[in-house]
Every structure is written in C-alpha cells, then in structure tokens.
Write an enzyme that holds these catalytic residues in place. Sequence first.
Site, short mmCIF file in Angstrom:
data_model
loop_
_atom_site.label_atom_id
_atom_site.label_comp_id
_atom_site.label_asym_id
_atom_site.label_seq_id
_atom_site.Cartn_x
_atom_site.Cartn_y
_atom_site.Cartn_z
N ASP A 188 -12.53 2.78 -1.07
CA ASP A 188 -11.74 3.11 0.11
C ASP A 188 -12.40 4.30 0.81
O ASP A 188 -12.70 5.30 0.18
CB ASP A 188 -10.32 3.47 -0.32
CG ASP A 188 -9.37 3.47 0.86
OD1 ASP A 188 -9.71 2.87 1.89
OD2 ASP A 188 -8.29 4.07 0.75
N HIS A 189 -12.62 4.15 2.06
CA HIS A 189 -13.26 5.18 2.88
C HIS A 189 -14.61 5.58 2.31
O HIS A 189 -15.01 5.15 1.23
CB HIS A 189 -12.38 6.44 3.02
CG HIS A 189 -11.03 6.13 3.59
ND1 HIS A 189 -10.07 7.08 3.79
CD2 HIS A 189 -10.48 4.97 4.02
CE1 HIS A 189 -9.00 6.53 4.31
NE2 HIS A 189 -9.22 5.24 4.45
N TYR A 210 -14.67 4.59 7.76
CA TYR A 210 -15.26 3.27 7.48
C TYR A 210 -16.70 3.12 7.95
O TYR A 210 -17.12 2.05 8.38
CB TYR A 210 -14.37 2.17 8.07
CG TYR A 210 -13.08 2.05 7.31
CD1 TYR A 210 -13.00 1.28 6.15
CD2 TYR A 210 -11.94 2.75 7.71
CE1 TYR A 210 -11.82 1.21 5.43
CE2 TYR A 210 -10.76 2.68 6.99
CZ TYR A 210 -10.71 1.91 5.85
OH TYR A 210 -9.56 1.82 5.12
N CYS A 246 -3.78 2.47 -4.52
CA CYS A 246 -4.71 3.29 -3.75
C CYS A 246 -4.75 4.68 -4.39
O CYS A 246 -3.82 5.47 -4.23
CB CYS A 246 -4.27 3.36 -2.30
SG CYS A 246 -5.33 4.45 -1.32
N HIS A 300 0.86 -1.19 0.00
CA HIS A 300 0.00 0.00 0.00
C HIS A 300 0.90 1.24 0.00
O HIS A 300 1.86 1.30 0.77
CB HIS A 300 -0.87 -0.01 1.26
CG HIS A 300 -1.92 1.04 1.29
ND1 HIS A 300 -1.65 2.35 1.56
CD2 HIS A 300 -3.25 0.97 1.06
CE1 HIS A 300 -2.78 3.05 1.50
NE2 HIS A 300 -3.76 2.23 1.21
N HIS A 319 -7.73 0.15 -4.16
CA HIS A 319 -8.49 1.01 -3.25
C HIS A 319 -8.93 2.19 -4.10
O HIS A 319 -8.07 2.98 -4.51
CB HIS A 319 -7.59 1.56 -2.14
CG HIS A 319 -7.27 0.57 -1.06
ND1 HIS A 319 -6.50 0.92 0.03
CD2 HIS A 319 -7.61 -0.71 -0.89
CE1 HIS A 319 -6.40 -0.14 0.83
NE2 HIS A 319 -7.05 -1.15 0.29
C1 DNO Z 1 -6.52 3.35 5.49
C2 DNO Z 1 -5.98 2.16 4.82
C3 DNO Z 1 -4.59 1.82 5.31
C4 DNO Z 1 -4.14 0.48 4.77
C5 DNO Z 1 -2.74 0.08 5.16
C6 DNO Z 1 -2.33 -1.14 4.38
O1 DNO Z 1 -7.69 3.53 5.55
O2 DNO Z 1 -6.05 2.24 3.47
O3 DNO Z 1 -4.61 1.79 6.70
O4 DNO Z 1 -4.98 -0.51 5.25
O5 DNO Z 1 -1.85 1.09 4.96
O6 DNO Z 1 -1.24 -1.74 4.95
#
Ligand code: DNO
Length: 390
Positions: free
Chosen positions: A348-349, A365, A274, A236, A301
């Site tokens: 993501d989020h 989340y 991401c 990530h 993500h």
């Molecule tokens: C945040 C996430 C990160 C992710 C880590 C992966 O919301 O995208 O915390 O899980 O960095 O190791």
Amino acid sequence: MYLMEQMMRWFGPNDPVSLSDIRQAGCTGVVTALHQIPVGDVWGTDEIEKRKKLIEEAGMKWTVVESLPVHEDIKKHSGQFKKYIENYKLSLNNLAYAGIKVVTYNFMPILDWVRTDIDFELPNGARALRFEKSAFIAFDVFLLKRPGAENDYEPGEISRAKERLEEMSEEERKTLFRNALLGLPGSDIPFTPEEILSALNTYAEIDPIKLKKHLFYFLSEVIPVAEKSGLKMAIHPDDPPFSLLGLPRVVCTEQDLNDLLNAVNSPANGICFCTGSLGARKDNDLTGMVKRIGDKIHFLHLRNTRRDEAGNFFEADHLSGDADMPSIVKEILLIMEKNKIRIPMRPDHGHQMLDDLKKKTYPGYSAIGRLKGLAELRGLEWGIFNSVFR
Ligand code: DNO
C-alpha cells in the site's frame, strides 16, 4: 506454496502508471475500480468486461475490486438509500459473473484517507504522506472554520495549532487546505469549503452508534448476496483510525472489526487488513489481530507508519516504522498455510522517489516507491517462508 498473491492498485486507463509497469514489478494481478461510474450507479457488465479485457491483455488478472464505493445515503439512511443498496447488490452480481473474487469497500463518512502533507520530505530525499495533528487542527478551526470545531480539541492543542498556522505562508495554507480535503480515491479534485461544510452538516444527527447500525444494516443486505455469488467482501479500516471533523468513524479498532464481523456471520463478511491504517493507532496490536481474526482477512494492504507522541504520523518504509512487519507476515503465512489459501496483497502506497519525483501520480501511488515496497515485502515473505516451512 501458500504465498501472498502480489498485486498493485491501478486507477484505470488515466493512471500515469501503466499496466506494463505493474507487470514488470512482478505482479500477477491488479486491483482496480470503475472510477468513472458515479457512486451509487450500477456497475454494468459491459464496463466490467472492458476493464477486465485491458488487464488480461496486459498478461495479468483482475480478481480484486478496490473499491465498490458505498453511497453517502446508505451511511446516513437518507434519501434513496434502499435503491442504492439494491444497485450495490446488482453490481456485486455483475462482478461475480465476471470472475471477481474480492470486493473492497469502506464505510468512512464523506472523506476517505486524510493527510495534511502529501510531499513530506524524508531525510533521504524521497517524499511521503504525513498527518500532522496541529496542522489538521489549524485547518479545521482556522481555515475551514467548521462551526463548533474548537469544542473537539483541548485549549493547548488549539493554541499550538494557532502557532503552527502563523508559521505558514499564504501558499502553505492553501496547500494544507487542499491536502486535507483530497481523500477521494481516483480523483485529484478536492472538495470546496462550501461543499465540505454542507456535507458535514448532513451528519449532524449521526453518532458512532447510529453509523454502526447503518453499517450492520448494509451488511445484512449485501453479505447474503455476496455469499451466494461466491464473492468475499473486504471492509477497509478508517484512515486515520479516529474521528475527524466531528465525523463518526467506526472501523478503527479490533473491537470495531469484531462487531462488524459478528453482525453478520458469513464467510463472505471479511476485512481488508490495512496495516498502515490500523497501525496509526498505538493500541492496535496488529500481529495479535492477524492471529485472532486472520480467517476473515480477504485482502491485505501492507504499509508502515511511524507515529510520534504528539499524534503525528508519516508513512515510513514498508519494513520500518511502528508495525512489526516480519511478525505480521509470519502470522499471515501461518493463516494461509492453515486455510490452504493465498491471500491477495498489495504494497500500500510508496514513497515518491528517483524519477517519480518529477512526475505527477495519485498521492501514494507512484511506481518506483511501490515497486521498492513490493520487492522488500516479497523478500521478507520468501525469507520467512523458507525458514518456517522448509
Ligand atoms: C488509500 C486506500 C483507500 C482505500 C479505500 C477502500 O490509499 O487504501 O482509499 O482504497 O478506503 O475502500
């Protein structure tokens, strides 16, 4: 049809968002981790099987781990780092045995994601995560009082941060302090000032070159194990993708990604792409990155940020913000069609909105905002798929 596999992150049985909620959102799988196991310990088969059973009983599957965390000793080559690398390999083998396909991890020193505000109110009343540069500098220089912090900023930045601090009430200062140190996934316990200052001190001798070397060493050890057991590793990117608190951050740009991919050439060595993290930098060409290194994307993500000239950003709606989501999704569809694979994706989020405004969830989340993001992304993908491939 090579469409993205739709998933959501689930923090485990303590997550206020249930497996049933996630299934109703249209997901076929969840992305999770055994947060209860201390970082560095082996993930045993029993615990893995228990988690897998819960997910399967809810009608979904577990093929993506996020994250199998990397012990700080491994990043610093200190203490028992060799033992922790061996433990990591054992966990990988146990995960592969249970049918996991992708393991996400990161190599950010000490902190994971960093924001200054987790309740930033948008004009429509929903709330988002935000990084405000002056507030962060105020935190670093005046609240945390990190030794030498003032040398990391321009004098103008420091005076703006001071003005910003003076506008804040005592309560706002406390909230800023707490928010800035929250970034530990699956936990809502921030570091204390003493803890963070002493942890920062342990990185005094580690510059980006050294940290990269330690990352490449880690990869040279674990990637062959992952490859042999049929796993794909997905690193990530750093969030945000620049140095903070004087710490090196080495997974920020396309060059960084190429460096780590070239360090160990294997199909198992890949990326968790991401768009939210990488997109917080103007010089990251997200669509071009998918075109050029898309074959190494093992997990997605999808998220959007809106930046401004002052170096601030907030998490925008999934289809607005600075990332050109339609062109990114189109390139992802082309890669999947070319390689005949479906890449797992999670929205993501999400914004805190509607009923979730009254609930406490892990920052970013909440259920409804992610459901909205997922629905928009699903519609975008389906629309592009139909116009390009049919
Ligand atoms: C945040 C996430 C990160 C992710 C880590 C992966 O919301 O995208 O915390 O899980 O960095 O190791």
